[in-house]
Design a protein around this motif. Structure first.
Motif: not given
Length: 452
Positions: A334-337, A53-54, A281-292
């Motif tokens: 580790s900021p989101p994208s 989804e991300y 990119q890895a930080s963005g993926i972690r961020g989306f996991h956290y916020t979705h």
């Protein structure tokens, strides 16, 4: 999806960047977003629905941005038409009293900062490398403590002088000294470069150094046009060894095949590739996991981030919380994208609207930066900085722009433009006929009705 985004970037270049210029906020932004997308696609787990989804979300945002950017660019190009000349004068700024005062103040503020920190990580790292019999320094801990220790020393505000004004004014001053053939220019420039590098790299953070390196390349392209390539090579002869030394001093060289200089070069190239293609990119993926699964914030998280720029005000802790999911500690970020942050704050519809608005905004900004017949080198370094700050916006909300020097770069742009339009800043003139990549076919003229 990787083929799709590469095709989008190619379309954007052919229909816009090739015509209106690559070294613009829009041209740089699209290129860095391409890297964000490609690196993300490589890391995404195809069996994880959240990560898929991300990937679709950032692809959608990139597609909307590119198409709106092309349309907006074609509209501006059709409107400005024949009001553009074939050349623009770049006036070399002659430093005056306020210029020197600002430069000296930047050095003093940076030096006082390190005095209260108690050490310079870069110097300690060099000492530990070239004096192996001495005490082994924990460079990793020193790096963190130098800008995020228990004492609050206003690091974000100091960075505006240390990472932005000092190197920017140094570039303009060195340019003037060589343009005017000032006596002792070689020795003075070498000393100024050494001081700037020592202060800029003193916290052990190479990110600001690399970003400003890109700013200087953009500056050279804007000022010298096709001739910029030779100057970029000369600049690289200083920049690359400094980056290698910083990598070695900060103990960030990972074991690779080879030893000595060859091994260090390979380690640095590997780290830069990882930083550009995978870290954000890895930080963005972690961020989306956290916020979705979290509620849409409707901009509240962005407001917290902006308020957090004020001294001793608690801002958004989102980056720390995301960091903790991966490393088990809040002592790190580790900021989101960018697109993950927009999605978290405004939802899917807000993502589409924001991508379109950003495309129009960066297109207009690039036009505004070029919409003058004359500009001083002071204004040119400001324009280059503004372009790079927006162009490298890969993570977080609008607080990223302010943290990375948007305000001082805008001030330099406005001051440099006003001085260029009011009077010559020097008797030395440089004429830009074409962009270094042959991109800019014509440049703006401030006469007639104009479109500025």
């Amino acid at each position: 999806m990787a083929v799709f985004v590469v095709a989008l970037w190619t379309l954007h270049y052919l229909l816009k960047s090739r015509t209106l210029g690559f070294w613009t906020p829009d041209g740089i932004f699209v290129t860095f977003q391409l890297l964000l997308c490609v690196g993300t696609f490589y890391l995404v787990n195809p069996h994880d629905p959240v990560e898929l989804e991300y990937a679709r979300i950032i692809t959608l945002a990139f597609a909307v941005y590119v198409f709106v950017s092309i349309v907006a660019g074609q509209y501006i190009y059709s409107v400005r038409g024949s009001r553009y000349s074939e050349a623009r004068s770049v006036l070399v700024t002659r430093p005056g009293g306020l210029f020197i005062l600002a430069l000296v103040a930047s050095v003093l503020i940076s030096a006082v900062y390190y005095y209260f920190v108690g050490y310079n990580t870069f110097l300690i790292g060099i000492q530990s490398v070239f004096a192996p019999d001495g005490d082994d320094a924990d460079i990793a801990t020193l790096r963190i403590e130098s800008y995020g220790g228990s004492r609050y020393l206003f690091p974000g505000y100091v960075n505006q002088f240390k990472n932005i004004l000092l190197p920017a004014l140094s570039v303009v001053l060195i340019h003037w000294m060589y343009s005017a053939s000032i006596k002792w220019r070689h020795l003075t420039s070498a000393a100024l470069v050494a001081v700037t590098l020592l202060l800029l790299l003193g916290t052990g953070q190479r990110g600001a150094f690399v970003v400003f390196g890109l700013t200087i390349v953009t500056y050279l392209a804007r000022v010298f046009g096709r001739r910029a390539l030779g100057y970029v090579v000369k600049f690289s002869a200083v920049f690359v060894p400094a980056l290698l030394l910083a990598t070695l001093a900060n103990q960030r060289s990972e074991p690779v095949d080879g030893s000595g200089l060859v091994g260090m070069v390979r380690a640095t190239v590997s780290q830069l590739a990882t930083r550009v293609l995978f870290d954000n990119q890895a930080s963005g993926i972690r961020g989306f996991h956290y916020t979705h699964d979290l509620d849409i914030q409707y901009g509240k998280e962005w407001i917290k981030g902006l308020i957090g720029l004020l001294p001793r005000v608690q801002g958004s802790s989102l980056s720390n919380e995301i960091f903790a999911t991966a490393y088990g500690s809040l002592r790190g970020t580790s900021p989101p994208s960018l697109w993950g942050s927009v999605h978290y704050n405004f939802g899917l519809l807000g993502l589409v609207v924001f991508a379109a608005m950003l495309a129009v905004g960066l297109t207009w900004l690039g036009h505004w930066l070029d919409c003058r017949e004359s500009v001083s080198t002071l204004g040119a370094i400001g324009m280059a900085g503004v372009s790079v700050v927006f162009g490298t916006w890969l993570a977080g909300g609008p607080d990223y722009l302010l943290n990375n020097g948007l305000v001082p770069f805008l001030v330099l742009t406005l001051l440099g433009s006003r001085r260029a339009l009011s009077r010559d800043t020097s008797r030395h003139r440089i004429t830009v006929e074409e962009d270094v990549v042959g991109a800019r076919r014509s440049l703006p003229v401030a006469h007639g009705k104009g479109v500025c």
